[in-house]
Scaffold this motif. Sequence first.
Motif, PDB file in Angstrom:
ATOM      1  N   ILE A  99      48.925  92.572  61.600  1.00  0.00           N
ATOM      2  CA  ILE A  99      49.086  93.350  62.838  1.00  0.00           C
ATOM      3  C   ILE A  99      49.673  92.478  63.937  1.00  0.00           C
ATOM      4  O   ILE A  99      50.554  92.918  64.698  1.00  0.00           O
ATOM      5  CB  ILE A  99      47.730  93.932  63.270  1.00  0.00           C
ATOM      6  N   LEU A 100      49.198  91.209  64.039  1.00  0.00           N
ATOM      7  CA  LEU A 100      49.733  90.319  65.074  1.00  0.00           C
ATOM      8  C   LEU A 100      51.193  89.961  64.819  1.00  0.00           C
ATOM      9  O   LEU A 100      51.952  89.676  65.761  1.00  0.00           O
ATOM     10  CB  LEU A 100      48.888  89.035  65.136  1.00  0.00           C
ATOM     11  N   ALA A 101      51.603  89.949  63.571  1.00  0.00           N
ATOM     12  CA  ALA A 101      52.973  89.553  63.236  1.00  0.00           C
ATOM     13  C   ALA A 101      53.957  90.708  63.350  1.00  0.00           C
ATOM     14  O   ALA A 101      55.179  90.480  63.279  1.00  0.00           O
ATOM     15  CB  ALA A 101      53.012  88.976  61.822  1.00  0.00           C
ATOM     16  N   THR A 102      53.473  91.916  63.506  1.00  0.00           N
ATOM     17  CA  THR A 102      54.367  93.083  63.596  1.00  0.00           C
ATOM     18  C   THR A 102      54.422  93.597  65.024  1.00  0.00           C
ATOM     19  O   THR A 102      53.659  93.179  65.905  1.00  0.00           O
ATOM     20  CB  THR A 102      53.866  94.188  62.653  1.00  0.00           C
ATOM     21  N   ASP A 103      55.342  94.496  65.236  1.00  0.00           N
ATOM     22  CA  ASP A 103      55.547  95.064  66.563  1.00  0.00           C
ATOM     23  C   ASP A 103      54.426  96.055  66.871  1.00  0.00           C
ATOM     24  O   ASP A 103      54.345  97.129  66.263  1.00  0.00           O
ATOM     25  CB  ASP A 103      56.921  95.749  66.618  1.00  0.00           C
ATOM     26  N   GLN A 104      53.583  95.680  67.815  1.00  0.00           N
ATOM     27  CA  GLN A 104      52.447  96.503  68.214  1.00  0.00           C
ATOM     28  C   GLN A 104      52.310  96.467  69.733  1.00  0.00           C
ATOM     29  O   GLN A 104      52.741  95.504  70.388  1.00  0.00           O
ATOM     30  CB  GLN A 104      51.150  95.989  67.580  1.00  0.00           C
ATOM     31  N   PRO A 105      51.687  97.496  70.330  1.00  0.00           N
ATOM     32  CA  PRO A 105      51.439  97.475  71.776  1.00  0.00           C
ATOM     33  C   PRO A 105      50.556  96.288  72.164  1.00  0.00           C
ATOM     34  O   PRO A 105      49.763  95.779  71.351  1.00  0.00           O
ATOM     35  CB  PRO A 105      50.737  98.813  72.034  1.00  0.00           C
ATOM     36  N   LEU A 106      50.671  95.855  73.408  1.00  0.00           N
ATOM     37  CA  LEU A 106      49.899  94.710  73.903  1.00  0.00           C
ATOM     38  C   LEU A 106      48.391  94.963  73.794  1.00  0.00           C
ATOM     39  O   LEU A 106      47.622  94.062  73.443  1.00  0.00           O
ATOM     40  CB  LEU A 106      50.285  94.411  75.353  1.00  0.00           C
ATOM     41  N   ALA A 107      47.950  96.191  74.075  1.00  0.00           N
ATOM     42  CA  ALA A 107      46.522  96.513  74.011  1.00  0.00           C
ATOM     43  C   ALA A 107      45.980  96.311  72.598  1.00  0.00           C
ATOM     44  O   ALA A 107      44.848  95.835  72.410  1.00  0.00           O
ATOM     45  CB  ALA A 107      46.297  97.953  74.467  1.00  0.00           C
ATOM     46  N   VAL A 108      46.784  96.657  71.601  1.00  0.00           N
ATOM     47  CA  VAL A 108      46.363  96.486  70.214  1.00  0.00           C
ATOM     48  C   VAL A 108      46.246  95.005  69.880  1.00  0.00           C
ATOM     49  O   VAL A 108      45.258  94.560  69.287  1.00  0.00           O
ATOM     50  CB  VAL A 108      47.356  97.177  69.260  1.00  0.00           C
ATOM     51  N   LYS A 109      47.242  94.209  70.271  1.00  0.00           N
ATOM     52  CA  LYS A 109      47.234  92.783  69.939  1.00  0.00           C
ATOM     53  C   LYS A 109      46.095  92.048  70.660  1.00  0.00           C
ATOM     54  O   LYS A 109      45.563  91.067  70.128  1.00  0.00           O
ATOM     55  CB  LYS A 109      48.591  92.165  70.276  1.00  0.00           C
ATOM     56  N   LYS A 110      45.736  92.495  71.849  1.00  0.00           N
ATOM     57  CA  LYS A 110      44.602  91.883  72.550  1.00  0.00           C
ATOM     58  C   LYS A 110      43.317  92.029  71.739  1.00  0.00           C
ATOM     59  O   LYS A 110      42.569  91.071  71.543  1.00  0.00           O
ATOM     60  CB  LYS A 110      44.418  92.530  73.925  1.00  0.00           C
ATOM     61  N   LYS A 111      43.069  93.250  71.260  1.00  0.00           N
ATOM     62  CA  LYS A 111      41.842  93.499  70.505  1.00  0.00           C
ATOM     63  C   LYS A 111      41.890  92.809  69.136  1.00  0.00           C
ATOM     64  O   LYS A 111      40.871  92.320  68.643  1.00  0.00           O
ATOM     65  CB  LYS A 111      41.633  95.003  70.324  1.00  0.00           C
ATOM     66  N   VAL A 112      43.062  92.771  68.515  1.00  0.00           N
ATOM     67  CA  VAL A 112      43.183  92.095  67.218  1.00  0.00           C
ATOM     68  C   VAL A 112      42.955  90.597  67.388  1.00  0.00           C
ATOM     69  O   VAL A 112      42.284  89.956  66.552  1.00  0.00           O
ATOM     70  CB  VAL A 112      44.560  92.382  66.599  1.00  0.00           C
ATOM     71  N   LEU A 113      43.486  90.013  68.461  1.00  0.00           N
ATOM     72  CA  LEU A 113      43.264  88.588  68.715  1.00  0.00           C
ATOM     73  C   LEU A 113      41.787  88.311  68.999  1.00  0.00           C
ATOM     74  O   LEU A 113      41.255  87.267  68.596  1.00  0.00           O
ATOM     75  CB  LEU A 113      44.127  88.124  69.891  1.00  0.00           C
ATOM     76  N   PHE A 114      41.136  89.258  69.651  1.00  0.00           N
ATOM     77  CA  PHE A 114      39.692  89.137  69.879  1.00  0.00           C
ATOM     78  C   PHE A 114      38.930  89.110  68.554  1.00  0.00           C
ATOM     79  O   PHE A 114      38.034  88.281  68.341  1.00  0.00           O
ATOM     80  CB  PHE A 114      39.223  90.304  70.755  1.00  0.00           C
ATOM     81  N   ALA A 115      39.281  90.005  67.644  1.00  0.00           N
ATOM     82  CA  ALA A 115      38.629  90.033  66.330  1.00  0.00           C
ATOM     83  C   ALA A 115      38.916  88.757  65.539  1.00  0.00           C
ATOM     84  O   ALA A 115      38.022  88.199  64.878  1.00  0.00           O
ATOM     85  CB  ALA A 115      39.085  91.256  65.547  1.00  0.00           C
ATOM     86  N   LEU A 116      40.165  88.270  65.602  1.00  0.00           N
ATOM     87  CA  LEU A 116      40.529  87.040  64.904  1.00  0.00           C
ATOM     88  C   LEU A 116      39.747  85.845  65.450  1.00  0.00           C
ATOM     89  O   LEU A 116      39.250  85.008  64.678  1.00  0.00           O
ATOM     90  CB  LEU A 116      42.029  86.791  65.034  1.00  0.00           C
ATOM     91  N   SER A 117      39.630  85.750  66.764  1.00  0.00           N
ATOM     92  CA  SER A 117      38.878  84.645  67.380  1.00  0.00           C
ATOM     93  C   SER A 117      37.414  84.677  66.968  1.00  0.00           C
ATOM     94  O   SER A 117      36.817  83.632  66.690  1.00  0.00           O
ATOM     95  CB  SER A 117      38.997  84.729  68.907  1.00  0.00           C
ATOM     96  N   SER A 118      36.809  85.870  66.916  1.00  0.00           N
ATOM     97  CA  SER A 118      35.404  85.992  66.512  1.00  0.00           C
ATOM     98  C   SER A 118      35.209  85.563  65.064  1.00  0.00           C
ATOM     99  O   SER A 118      34.161  85.006  64.707  1.00  0.00           O
ATOM    100  CB  SER A 118      34.928  87.439  66.688  1.00  0.00           C
ATOM    101  N   MET A 119      36.207  85.801  64.218  1.00  0.00           N
ATOM    102  CA  MET A 119      36.105  85.410  62.819  1.00  0.00           C
ATOM    103  C   MET A 119      36.248  83.902  62.646  1.00  0.00           C
ATOM    104  O   MET A 119      35.558  83.291  61.811  1.00  0.00           O
ATOM    105  CB  MET A 119      37.180  86.122  61.994  1.00  0.00           C
ATOM    106  N   LEU A 120      37.128  83.255  63.409  1.00  0.00           N
ATOM    107  CA  LEU A 120      37.427  81.838  63.199  1.00  0.00           C
ATOM    108  C   LEU A 120      36.401  80.894  63.818  1.00  0.00           C
ATOM    109  O   LEU A 120      36.156  79.811  63.264  1.00  0.00           O
ATOM    110  CB  LEU A 120      38.812  81.512  63.765  1.00  0.00           C
ATOM    111  N   ARG A 121      35.788  81.268  64.931  1.00  0.00           N
ATOM    112  CA  ARG A 121      34.889  80.347  65.634  1.00  0.00           C
ATOM    113  C   ARG A 121      33.655  80.029  64.784  1.00  0.00           C
ATOM    114  O   ARG A 121      32.997  80.908  64.263  1.00  0.00           O
ATOM    115  CB  ARG A 121      34.468  80.926  66.975  1.00  0.00           C
ATOM    116  N   HIS A 122      33.395  78.719  64.644  1.00  0.00           N
ATOM    117  CA  HIS A 122      32.228  78.205  63.911  1.00  0.00           C
ATOM    118  C   HIS A 122      32.210  78.656  62.446  1.00  0.00           C
ATOM    119  O   HIS A 122      31.144  78.801  61.852  1.00  0.00           O
ATOM    120  CB  HIS A 122      30.927  78.635  64.611  1.00  0.00           C
ATOM    121  N   PHE A 123      33.399  78.865  61.896  1.00  0.00           N
ATOM    122  CA  PHE A 123      33.501  79.264  60.486  1.00  0.00           C
ATOM    123  C   PHE A 123      34.653  78.480  59.861  1.00  0.00           C
ATOM    124  O   PHE A 123      35.777  78.966  59.740  1.00  0.00           O
ATOM    125  CB  PHE A 123      33.747  80.772  60.395  1.00  0.00           C
TER     126      PHE A 123
END
Length: 467
Positions: free
Chosen positions: A283-307
Amino acid sequence: MSHSICFSSIAVKLNLVVLLLFVTSFSSCLNDRVAELALTKKEESDANEQNGKELMEEEEDFDSEDLKVFSPTNQWQTVLPGQAIPAGLHVQLNLQTGEKIAKLSDKNDEKSEVKDLPKSKRLGPIDIDPSSFTRQELKKALAKVKENMKTDDALEQKAHQEDVKKRFRPIEKLKEEFREINLQLETDFEIMFKLINKFNSSASTLEEKITALYDLEYYVHQVDNANDLLSLGGLQLLINGLNNTEPQMKEYISFVLGAALSSNPRVQVAAIEGGALQKLLVILATDQPLAVKKKVLFALSSMLRHFPYAQQRFLELGGLQVLRNLCSEKGMDTLRIRIVTLLYDLLMEKLLLMDQQDNTTEIHVRAQQYSQVNLVPAIVEQGWCTIIANLLVLPEHDTREKVLKTVHVLLSSCRDSYRADRYLSHVLDLLRQEYEDLAAEEQREGDEDGYFKELLSSINSIAQQLK
């Protein structure tokens, strides 16, 4: 002359008779006296034994509640059976009659008249010699104190229970009352079950699904609810929903995933096993609205931290390159700062773990996991040193603070790149001048260790190390 001799003979005989009578009488008196003495001593011994038995019987029969305190004077007075005798008195006991008498000691004779002691019961507040109490009295008093304490505790606990009953009602009672007014009291688990069904139902409209996701995000912030989401099968439904072509669905699904993944290792493991990481990067690599990428980046950050395992998979899937391309897109300044913040957090958590001196098994295992995450070499190789430093030109002080922290962490690895970048040196000089003025203004206002002074210190530290 013969008469004279005869008279003398008679006188001698009379004296002998008198002497004999005296001796006989004295012996009889002495025998009587010895018998009297012997009888007296035996009677005294019997009296002592009898009096001792009577005193013991009286002491055992006394009720500690009825004992009175003896009031002494300078005159001998009879001590009644069971009366407590204060310390320091003269006491005499008649062994024949068992009578006890007492008076004040001689040292108190010259003092003023002694006031009568308060005549209260033995268990009352009387200041007397503790030795005047019998063993039985002390046992009774102690038993009574313990009984009173138990009674007080029981009354206090009962009062607390009654207060709780008055203030709160049982859950079953509340459910019954709500049913009477056509309301249903549900647990979080029951609510989440209905929301997942609403989201997964083909009969639900897009608006109903979005509403269900919005409400679900509220519940999965709690770790227990997030685990329930996993046990209900809702997590995999959300991951599969990332393939939906509707942007709003991707946005709100990512919103729920980010809340459920945050600081929850169990859900993080299940999410990466369910393919969430790959779908988020697509989703981050494709053309998506800014609101979508904000939430996807939020989900990605939650997955990567301390893991660390997820971080390693992120690098293997080219995730760092995806974020680099995202930073080069126009209108993504907000995302750039969030990406830099994420990279800074990932760098710091590894450094802090490696610096720990604790040799426990858990720390050792996590250190081995982080040792396989080669984030810094990938950052240098893909040109992140320059990308991050160029963000210093942004006007927000908060943004500059985050960029300066990241530059400082990467300084040892990006030193050659930073020294060759003349534009960075120019930017640092401009920032130094700006924050010198702001720090001076803070100091004039009485703030010796202000926010701008800290930023100025960070700028000077970086500039000094680049020389």
